[in-house]
Enzyme design. Structure first.
Site, PDB file in Angstrom:
ATOM      1  N   LYS A 182       0.843  -1.205   0.000  1.00  0.00           N
ATOM      2  CA  LYS A 182       0.000   0.000   0.000  1.00  0.00           C
ATOM      3  C   LYS A 182       0.875   1.252   0.000  1.00  0.00           C
ATOM      4  CE  LYS A 182      -3.973   1.971   2.519  1.00  0.00           C
ATOM      5  NZ  LYS A 182      -4.887   1.809   3.658  1.00  0.00           N
ATOM      6  N   SER A 196      -9.795   1.833   2.690  1.00  0.00           N
ATOM      7  CA  SER A 196      -8.920   2.587   1.816  1.00  0.00           C
ATOM      8  C   SER A 196      -7.878   1.740   1.080  1.00  0.00           C
ATOM      9  CB  SER A 196      -8.194   3.666   2.627  1.00  0.00           C
ATOM     10  OG  SER A 196      -7.321   3.080   3.581  1.00  0.00           O
ATOM     11  N   SER A 205      -9.985  -0.444   6.854  1.00  0.00           N
ATOM     12  CA  SER A 205      -9.387  -0.242   5.526  1.00  0.00           C
ATOM     13  C   SER A 205      -8.716  -1.466   4.921  1.00  0.00           C
ATOM     14  CB  SER A 205      -8.385   0.911   5.574  1.00  0.00           C
ATOM     15  OG  SER A 205      -9.067   2.134   5.618  1.00  0.00           O
TER      16      SER A 205
END
Lengths: 95, 495
Positions: B79, B154, B178
């Site tokens: 990420k 997210s 997330s």
């Protein structure tokens, strides 16, 4: 609680943010909606409870305050602008 | 054999048996990314040439007997809020569009020590603030099950990349759901560890008392493997905990006899899609059939969790994001005459709307006159929510509930309405507020063919309990054998 445009702009200013005139109404509506939603906590049965400080334990973990040199200063400074002699160049703060 | 269909443990098996080489695996993933990434938009940056070169070097070392390790040459996606030295680390924000990480996160160091190959940095909601990955400043990631729908957020880029077989596994971060929510919407496994189990050093902070790095994988065994690699005390993160060297694969017993599972009725009420609810009750029946004891309970937190979460998270964000001032790193405005203008204009130009909204709300709840009414009360509610969970865990081993109230929604469906997007977090935030571990695993598909996620929550540092329960369900249900994301394999943009 109702938030005024003046109050919103003041809080944005405290946050070092400036809102464009055309944005303010949208921000104000969203902000009011979030506050109204958050007001649900007013009725929560928490009067006798302590606040949570640490998730796993409520104490500080100290370490020795020793200066350590970062291994790659060039990589750190790479992301700044106007670097001179390993320092960040800024506009005058004191006139 | 389609290499990119395989899990990491299957890849490892084939490497061990010399049915595959590291170069073949990396080549297969690079080719897959070159072919499919344009449809998914899951990466902000890819490192395919570097990955191919690294694979060759690793393969040579393996051939020469210089590398002995179970993970050498396994690819991964990371990420884009986790620093990897020398890579662009943007948090999907204009603020950090050109930021090159000067050091690596502890988790990245751990992967590097195992010779794991980073294929790229995955897209996300800006600074991890969102539930759809639509808040990225650069691109909207698509859901591999239906390219007109969001992948969740997210960590939407990580989840979509795993679901689309662009990476075999990925790292994400979870502040309010997330990892788990996008895992649910993309039909994969997502594990948010207990707060403190994994070092946060090098994770660009959103809300430090809630943030936790975790894993997104194709199956539960891979989650156990990746957690084993990244868990552990770190001197650079004072909130990390020493729990010894646990091999989380050892807990996968495929047995839940006698396991006590609670279904909190408040999270099965209004607002939960009926098809999602039905799938969860079916899953509960499967657990009963496998020998677990399942009971409905009351955990009276549902009406407070979102407000508590958003007050605390935004308050912490308003402080954490104060560091972005256009001086040492990040976007700097071209138009300024004094230092105040650098700060204000750089931040106003660099941050997107949702980030600004949360900073302003966070500043508000910390400001004089509102601190007691909002922030202090939310911190008391945090105690209340933890107490409610503690009560449940006195009697039960696991809490079973939805990961998301709905399956994947349409791109644009909720993007103009922040409150609607906040509600997508309703089932996941309480785990972060209480610092607990939670895992989302797929438990079926709805009538539109979209995956439904089931969330299993454990007591603190009881990852082994939820991993074994998830594994046992997975072995029985066999989701990956029944369902595959079809949209990505049709290779056409539908919007």
């Amino acid at each position: 609680m109702s938030v005024s445009e003046k109050e919103l702009v003041h809080i944005a200013d405290l946050s070092s943010l400036e809102l464009k005139k055309e944005e303010i109404q949208d921000y104000l509506e969203n902000f009011q909606e979030i506050i109204d939603f958050s007001n649900v906590i007013n009725n929560a049965p928490v009067e006798d409870l302590d606040i949570t400080i640490g998730i796993n334990e409520s104490k500080n973990r100290f370490r020795k305050d020793e200066v350590k040199e970062f291994e790659d200063t060039d990589a750190l400074l790479f992301n700044g602008q106007g670097i001179q002699q390993n320092m960040y160049k800024l506009p005058k703060v004191v006139q | 054999m389609n290499i990119t269909d395989l899990t990491v443990h299957e890849l490892q098996e084939k490497l061990k048996n010399k049915e595959l080489t590291v170069t073949e695996i990396t080549e297969a993933y690079c080719n897959r990314i070159e072919e499919k990434e344009k449809d998914i938009d899951s990466f902000n940056t890819t490192y395919l040439d570097e990955a191919r070169n690294q694979a060759k070097e690793i393969q040579e070392k393996i051939n020469n007997g210089e590398i002995i390790g179970d993970y050498a040459g396994i690819p991964i996606g990371i990420k884009d809020n986790i620093c990897v030295k020398g890579t662009r680390t943007t948090c999907s924000s204009k603020m950090l569009e050109n930021f090159i990480a000067p050091y690596s996160a502890t988790v990245a160091e751990k992967l590097n020590a195992e010779n794991i190959i980073t294929l790229g940095k995955t897209n996300m909601d800006e600074f991890a603030m969102g539930t759809s990955t639509e808040n990225s400043a650069f691109k909207i990631t698509k859901n591999p099950w239906d390219l007109t729908r969001v992948p969740g957020g997210s960590s939407g880029g990580s989840a979509a990349a795993v679901a689309a077989n662009l990476v075999p596994w990925a790292l994400g971060s979870d502040t309010g759901g997330s990892i788990r929510q996008p895992a649910s919407l993309c039909g994969i496994v997502g594990l948010k560890p207990t707060y403190g189990l994994v070092s946060r050093y090098g994770l660009i902070a959103y809300a430090s008392s809630l943030d936790q790095i975790g894993v997104l994988t194709k199956d539960v065994r891979d989650s156990a493997k990746l957690l084993t690699l990244i868990a552990g005390k770190d001197e650079k993160d004072s909130t990390s905990e020493d729990k010894g060297n646990i091999n989380y694969e050892d807990c996968l017993k495929n047995d839940v006899k006698g396991l006590k599972i609670a279904l909190p009725k408040e999270f099965f009420g209004e607002g939960l899609d009926k098809e999602v609810k039905d799938k969860l009750y079916e899953a509960a029946e499967i657990y009963k059939k496998l020998g677990a004891e399942v009971e409905e309970i009351s955990v009276d937190i549902e009406k407070y969790v979102l407000a508590t979460y958003y007050i605390i998270a935004d308050a912490e964000a308003s402080s954490n994001l104060g560091r972005f001032d256009g001086i040492r790193y990040g976007h700097r405005t071209n138009e300024y005459s004094n230092i105040e203008e650098i700060f204000k204009k750089s931040r106003s130009e660099g941050f997107g709307d949702e980030v600004k909204r949360r900073i302003i709300f966070g500043t508000y709840v910390l400001s004089s006159g509102y601190y007691d009414a909002y922030y202090k009360k939310a911190q008391k509610l945090r105690t209340y929510i933890s107490n409610e969970f503690n009560k449940a865990f006195e009697k039960y081993d696991i809490i079973l509930m939805p990961t998301s109230p709905t399956t994947a929604f349409k791109i644009g469906e909720k993007s103009g309405d922040p409150m609607q997007l906040y509600l997508a977090d309703i089932d996941t935030v309480s785990v972060n507020v209480a610092g607990l571990p939670g895992i989302s695993i797929p438990c079926g598909v709805d009538s539109k063919g979209l995956p439904v996620g089931m969330q299993l929550i454990g007591n603190k540092f009881q990852e082994e309990t939820i991993l074994n329960a998830a594994y046992t369900f997975e072995q029985e249900y066999k989701f990956r054998e029944k369902y595959k994301p079809q949209a990505i394999n049709k290779s056409k943009i539908l919007i």
